[in-house]
Motif scaffolding. Sequence first.
Motif, mmCIF file in Angstrom:
data_model
loop_
_atom_site.group_PDB
_atom_site.id
_atom_site.type_symbol
_atom_site.label_atom_id
_atom_site.label_comp_id
_atom_site.label_asym_id
_atom_site.label_seq_id
_atom_site.Cartn_x
_atom_site.Cartn_y
_atom_site.Cartn_z
ATOM 1 N N CYS A 35 0.854 -1.193 0.000
ATOM 2 C CA CYS A 35 0.000 0.000 0.000
ATOM 3 C C CYS A 35 0.891 1.245 0.000
ATOM 4 N N CYS A 38 0.118 3.824 3.272
ATOM 5 C CA CYS A 38 0.696 3.572 4.610
ATOM 6 C C CYS A 38 2.063 2.908 4.504
ATOM 7 N N CYS A 58 -7.110 -1.688 2.167
ATOM 8 C CA CYS A 58 -5.836 -1.899 2.867
ATOM 9 C C CYS A 58 -6.154 -2.309 4.312
ATOM 10 N N CYS A 61 -4.491 0.799 6.731
ATOM 11 C CA CYS A 61 -4.899 2.214 6.712
ATOM 12 C C CYS A 61 -6.312 2.413 6.150
ATOM 13 N N THR A 63 -7.634 2.289 3.291
ATOM 14 C CA THR A 63 -7.854 2.991 2.025
ATOM 15 C C THR A 63 -8.206 1.993 0.928
HETATM 16 ZN ZN LIG Z 1 -2.473 1.227 3.635
#
Ligand SMILES: [Zn+2]
Length: 255
Positions: A35, A38, A58, A61, A63
């Motif tokens: 990712c 993060c 993710c 994080c 997202t």
């Molecule tokens: Zn992430």
Amino acid sequence: MFLLKALLPVQTRLRLRSYSWWARGWFYRGKEVYCPLCQGSFQKFLAFGVEKRPHALCPKCHTLERHRLLWLYLQEQVQIEHQPLAVLHMAPEPVLQEKLKRLPNLQYRSADLTSPLAMDQVDIQALPYPDASFDLILCSHVLAHVPDETKALQELRRVLTPQGKLLLQARIFTDLPLTLEEAQATTPQQRLQAHGQADRFRKYGLDFAHRVSAQGFSVESVEYAKTRTPQEQRHLGLAQQEIIFVATPSPHGAP
Ligand SMILES: [Zn+2]
């Protein structure tokens, strides 16, 4: 859960949430996917959505595909970490907001109608900022939820510098040649039936870029995931169909 929400301040709740996400990221640690937001490596991205999409979320994080794609575009095409830019971030995604806030080269504002996470509580249809205030505006998955899209786009154009960029992302219903906007759907229940969400005022079709350009923008539809190989797309958790609409003010305004 509701009691927790009522008793704890929003920042405390966010901190508790980030601890639980961190633990989930640790649980899924691995080498299969990466990712860029993060900067974590994991076994996989998790399924997400009402109609579950695999390889979307993710684990650390929280997202999605569109956030990772936008961040890559900002890093690589906007040079967001190096350029001195005045940035307006509409309806800020928390992880992206935290990253952008920390960049010393940016003059950063985030704005939302109601969210306490945003720096300014504003109506996108009547922005409180002076003309030509921002070099870059981020507006992801917002416009479908605004009653007057025309006013919103005119306001975004007004506060953008003449050389500025408005980056838009939106859910595009590719089976719709034209945007579906049921004017008689005026209640949340009616909008849910007509547009699939109680707070969605229209379902954007393939004419999205045209609707934006009609308000005085030149619009480029960038399929940025396709700058990566299929293997890289999978590794980064990108969705090929996700488009970044890059809108720049056309010199003559709305046609
Ligand atoms: Zn992430």
